[in-house]
Design a protein around this motif. Structure first.
Motif, PDB file in Angstrom:
ATOM      1  N   GLY A  46      -3.159   9.319 -10.662  1.00 30.50           N
ATOM      2  CA  GLY A  46      -2.315   9.674 -11.696  1.00 30.50           C
ATOM      3  C   GLY A  46      -1.029  10.424 -11.216  1.00 30.50           C
ATOM      4  N   GLY A  47      -0.306  10.952 -12.017  1.00 36.43           N
ATOM      5  CA  GLY A  47       0.777  11.904 -11.834  1.00 36.43           C
ATOM      6  C   GLY A  47       1.962  10.962 -11.289  1.00 36.43           C
ATOM      7  N   ASP A  48       2.066   9.729 -11.190  1.00 34.66           N
ATOM      8  CA  ASP A  48       2.854   8.934 -10.416  1.00 34.66           C
ATOM      9  C   ASP A  48       2.956   9.283  -8.854  1.00 34.66           C
ATOM     10  OD1 ASP A  48       3.946   7.275 -12.576  1.00 34.66           O
ATOM     11  OD2 ASP A  48       5.060   8.927 -13.451  1.00 34.66           O
ATOM     12  N   THR A  70       0.907  -1.075   0.029  1.00 35.68           N
ATOM     13  CA  THR A  70      -0.032   0.046  -0.239  1.00 35.68           C
ATOM     14  C   THR A  70       0.747   1.255  -0.060  1.00 35.68           C
ATOM     15  OG1 THR A  70      -1.714  -1.377   1.227  1.00 35.68           O
ATOM     16  CG2 THR A  70      -1.821   1.289   1.151  1.00 35.68           C
ATOM     17  N   ALA A  71       0.593   2.066  -0.938  1.00 35.84           N
ATOM     18  CA  ALA A  71       1.355   3.418  -0.963  1.00 35.84           C
ATOM     19  C   ALA A  71       0.778   4.589  -0.891  1.00 35.84           C
ATOM     20  CB  ALA A  71       2.030   3.715  -2.340  1.00 35.84           C
ATOM     21  N   ASN A  72       1.123   5.784  -0.228  1.00 36.88           N
ATOM     22  CA  ASN A  72       0.378   7.011   0.137  1.00 36.88           C
ATOM     23  C   ASN A  72       0.247   7.926  -0.998  1.00 36.88           C
ATOM     24  OD1 ASN A  72      -0.232   5.765   2.804  1.00 36.88           O
ATOM     25  ND2 ASN A  72       1.752   6.538   3.471  1.00 36.88           N
ATOM     26  N   ARG A  73      -0.481   8.577  -1.268  1.00 39.39           N
ATOM     27  CA  ARG A  73      -0.680   9.754  -1.865  1.00 39.39           C
ATOM     28  C   ARG A  73      -0.537  10.967  -1.024  1.00 39.39           C
ATOM     29  NH1 ARG A  73      -4.679  13.305  -4.541  1.00 39.39           N
ATOM     30  NH2 ARG A  73      -6.341  11.747  -3.070  1.00 39.39           N
ATOM     31  N   TYR A  74       0.423  12.044  -1.233  1.00 38.58           N
ATOM     32  CA  TYR A  74       0.647  12.908  -0.265  1.00 38.58           C
ATOM     33  C   TYR A  74       0.134  14.306  -0.839  1.00 38.58           C
ATOM     34  CZ  TYR A  74       3.756   9.545   1.805  1.00 38.58           C
ATOM     35  OH  TYR A  74       4.623   8.505   2.193  1.00 38.58           O
ATOM     36  N   SER A  75      -0.140  15.291  -0.225  1.00 39.81           N
ATOM     37  CA  SER A  75      -0.388  16.488  -0.388  1.00 39.81           C
ATOM     38  C   SER A  75       0.114  17.498   0.728  1.00 39.81           C
ATOM     39  CB  SER A  75      -1.796  16.769  -0.695  1.00 39.81           C
ATOM     40  OG  SER A  75      -1.941  18.308  -0.902  1.00 39.81           O
ATOM     41  N   GLY A  76       1.053  18.318   0.433  1.00 40.86           N
ATOM     42  CA  GLY A  76       1.642  19.381   1.734  1.00 40.86           C
ATOM     43  C   GLY A  76       2.241  18.568   2.725  1.00 40.86           C
ATOM     44  N   GLY A  77       2.811  17.283   2.329  1.00 37.14           N
ATOM     45  CA  GLY A  77       3.615  16.362   3.309  1.00 37.14           C
ATOM     46  C   GLY A  77       2.540  15.661   4.206  1.00 37.14           C
ATOM     47  N   TYR A 102      -0.443  -1.281  -4.663  1.00 40.91           N
ATOM     48  CA  TYR A 102       0.433  -1.253  -5.713  1.00 40.91           C
ATOM     49  C   TYR A 102       0.933  -2.619  -6.191  1.00 40.91           C
ATOM     50  CZ  TYR A 102       4.671  -1.340  -3.262  1.00 40.91           C
ATOM     51  OH  TYR A 102       5.496  -1.631  -2.227  1.00 40.91           O
ATOM     52  N   ARG A 103       1.486  -2.783  -7.190  1.00 40.50           N
ATOM     53  CA  ARG A 103       2.175  -3.964  -7.546  1.00 40.50           C
ATOM     54  C   ARG A 103       3.087  -3.703  -8.704  1.00 40.50           C
ATOM     55  NH1 ARG A 103       1.353  -9.527  -7.070  1.00 40.50           N
ATOM     56  NH2 ARG A 103       1.875 -10.877  -9.063  1.00 40.50           N
ATOM     57  N   THR A 118      -1.084   2.724 -10.266  1.00 44.01           N
ATOM     58  CA  THR A 118      -2.129   3.838 -10.365  1.00 44.01           C
ATOM     59  C   THR A 118      -3.504   3.266  -9.506  1.00 44.01           C
ATOM     60  OG1 THR A 118      -3.116   3.033 -12.419  1.00 44.01           O
ATOM     61  CG2 THR A 118      -1.142   4.506 -12.739  1.00 44.01           C
ATOM     62  N   ASP A 119      -3.407   2.378  -8.977  1.00 44.70           N
ATOM     63  CA  ASP A 119      -4.467   1.684  -8.168  1.00 44.70           C
ATOM     64  C   ASP A 119      -5.739   1.803  -9.098  1.00 44.70           C
ATOM     65  OD1 ASP A 119      -6.612   0.805  -6.679  1.00 44.70           O
ATOM     66  OD2 ASP A 119      -6.524   2.767  -5.256  1.00 44.70           O
ATOM     67  N   GLY A 120      -5.693   1.173 -10.366  1.00 48.40           N
ATOM     68  CA  GLY A 120      -6.854   0.965 -11.517  1.00 48.40           C
ATOM     69  C   GLY A 120      -6.832   2.242 -12.251  1.00 48.40           C
ATOM     70  N   GLY A 121      -5.924   3.048 -12.366  1.00 50.33           N
ATOM     71  CA  GLY A 121      -6.281   4.252 -13.030  1.00 50.33           C
ATOM     72  C   GLY A 121      -6.811   5.275 -12.381  1.00 50.33           C
TER      73      GLY A 121
END
Length: 424
Positions: free
Chosen positions: A152-154, A54-61, A69-70, A146-149
């Motif tokens: 985005g933006g890596d 499981t990967a995080n998506r960040y915004s402002g830390g 992800y895989r 991309t968690d099934g699209g």
């Protein structure tokens, strides 16, 4: 600080490169861009794994969402753990050309293997992963960053890279039981840019998993952490990246006459591209492309310096930058060579004009700007420069001695240059 979890690890995956005796005994394909280096000569092996988590998506830390992800990880390592130096060079795979490229492995493979490094290539970005799924749906069809699209933006790439490093630190599952004492992050060009974002925007909020960072032919952050940062730029890059000062945790080397993507990398990729793509692309450039000045010789030394710097605090030597005008343009001598910078014998005792500068003769060949140029001297020019072959070899040895003494090239690479000069 957010902890970095250990991902699930599957593998090594089955499959062999064409021509391997095992190829007829397996139903799967081989790893994309599997190396053509003679691994047996150095008692090395190549293995491919899948890591997931499981990967995080960040915004402002801050973490704004979590996503599965895989992806894949390629490992090239000593077969015998006793031959390992305990350091993993973890490369963020470059995707500028639309697929994974282990840009820093190819030219430096012999140095990496003779030194006992474990090289690890991480497929962190969607462009590379998507190409893999198309290239071999059977082998890579379930990979997704991309968690099934939906992402985005890596945005998941940073945690993917971190978790690959954490896997190296936590067990020997990726390394055949080799214990990894030190994990270094390396990335070239576009990958260096992604690593810069990682360093500046993500790293302050997570536990550190890398002991040092190597930014090659691309941007680098202003180092404000305890882990050292080493940036190596070709002459090409100096034309568009501004100057920087060395600090207690930052070094920059600029190498005159070298190209962002030079001859050594192209030669290292030739067999692989013909095998996996059916051909190696040709380019129509204004000047003959691909500088032959061996940037990888300096990179090899930089990996050794970065490892020592991260392990015992021994900083690399500083180096004179390439000279610039007040407008930031590269200063050149009357023959067209850049002034200043680390000066390899191929530039200081030349048999050709090698530069980091070029341009496309055909607009479609825009990559020409990265290749530099190589214009061999004719016989008259060589006679004018050198009274005899013996004088030429003497001068090469003089420059090589100086660069080895300064720590800019390794003794092994210097010996190769001397032998080439003696046979010229």
């Amino acid at each position: 600080m957010l902890p970095v979890p250990v991902p699930e690890i599957e593998g090594p995956l089955p499959g062999s490169v064409p021509g391997d005796p095992l190829a007829d005994d397996v139903e799967d394909t081989y790893p994309f861009f599997s190396t053509t280096e003679n691994l047996d000569l150095y008692d090395y092996v190549e293995e491919e794994f899948v890591i997931s988590g499981t990967a995080n998506r960040y915004s402002g830390g801050e973490v704004v969402s979590e996503h599965p992800y895989r992806t894949r990880v390629v490992v090239r390592r000593p077969d015998d753990p006793r031959d390992s130096n305990g350091t993993a060079l973890t490369e963020w795979q470059n995707v500028s050309a639309g697929s994974d490229l282990d840009a820093l492995w190819g030219p430096s493979a012999k140095h990496i293997m003779r030194s006992g490094y474990t090289w690890v290539g991480v497929s962190a970005q969607n462009v590379g992963v998507s190409h893999l799924t198309e290239w071999s749906p059977a082998r890579y069809g379930r990979l997704d960053v991309t968690d099934g699209g939906t992402v985005g933006g890596d945005q998941l790439s940073y945690d993917v890279f971190s978790q690959a490093a954490q896997a190296l630190r936590s067990s020997g599952d990726l390394t055949g039981g080799i214990g990894i004492d030190q994990v270094l992050a390396i990335g070239a060009s576009q990958s260096a840019g992604r690593m810069t974002v990682y360093y500046e925007e993500v790293l302050p909020h997570i536990e550190p998993v890398f002991d040092g960072y190597g930014f090659v032919v691309g941007t680098a952050p202003e180092a404000d952490r305890t882990e050292p940062v080493f940036q190596v730029l070709s002459e090409t890059d100096v034309a568009w990246i501004g100057p920087a000062e060395d600090t207690g945790t930052f070094r920059r080397w600029e190498v005159a006459g070298t190209a962002h993507s030079g001859w050594a990398g192209r030669r290292a990729r030739a067999e692989i591209e013909e095998r996996d793509f059916g051909r190696q692309s040709q380019y129509d450039c204004v000047e003959p492309p691909f500088s032959r000045a061996p940037l990888h010789h300096v990179l090899n030394a930089s990996y050794d310096h970065l490892s020592a710097w991260a392990s015992d605090g021994t900083p690399p030597p500083s180096a004179e930058p390439i000279a610039r005008t007040g407008q930031g343009e590269i200063v050149r001598d009357g023959d067209g060579f850049a002034e200043g910078g680390i000066r390899l014998s191929q530039v200081e005792v030349p048999t050709a004009l090698n530069t980091g500068d070029n341009a496309p003769a055909n607009p479609e060949d825009y990559f020409c700007v990265l290749f530099g140029s190589h214009v061999p001297f004719d016989e008259d020019e060589l006679v004018e420069r050198y009274r005899s072959h013996a004088q030429y070899v003497w001068e090469v040895n003089r420059v090589e001695n100086e660069n080895v003494r300064e720590g800019y090239v390794t003794r092994a690479d210097s010996l190769r240059t001397r032998l080439e000069a003696s046979r010229r």
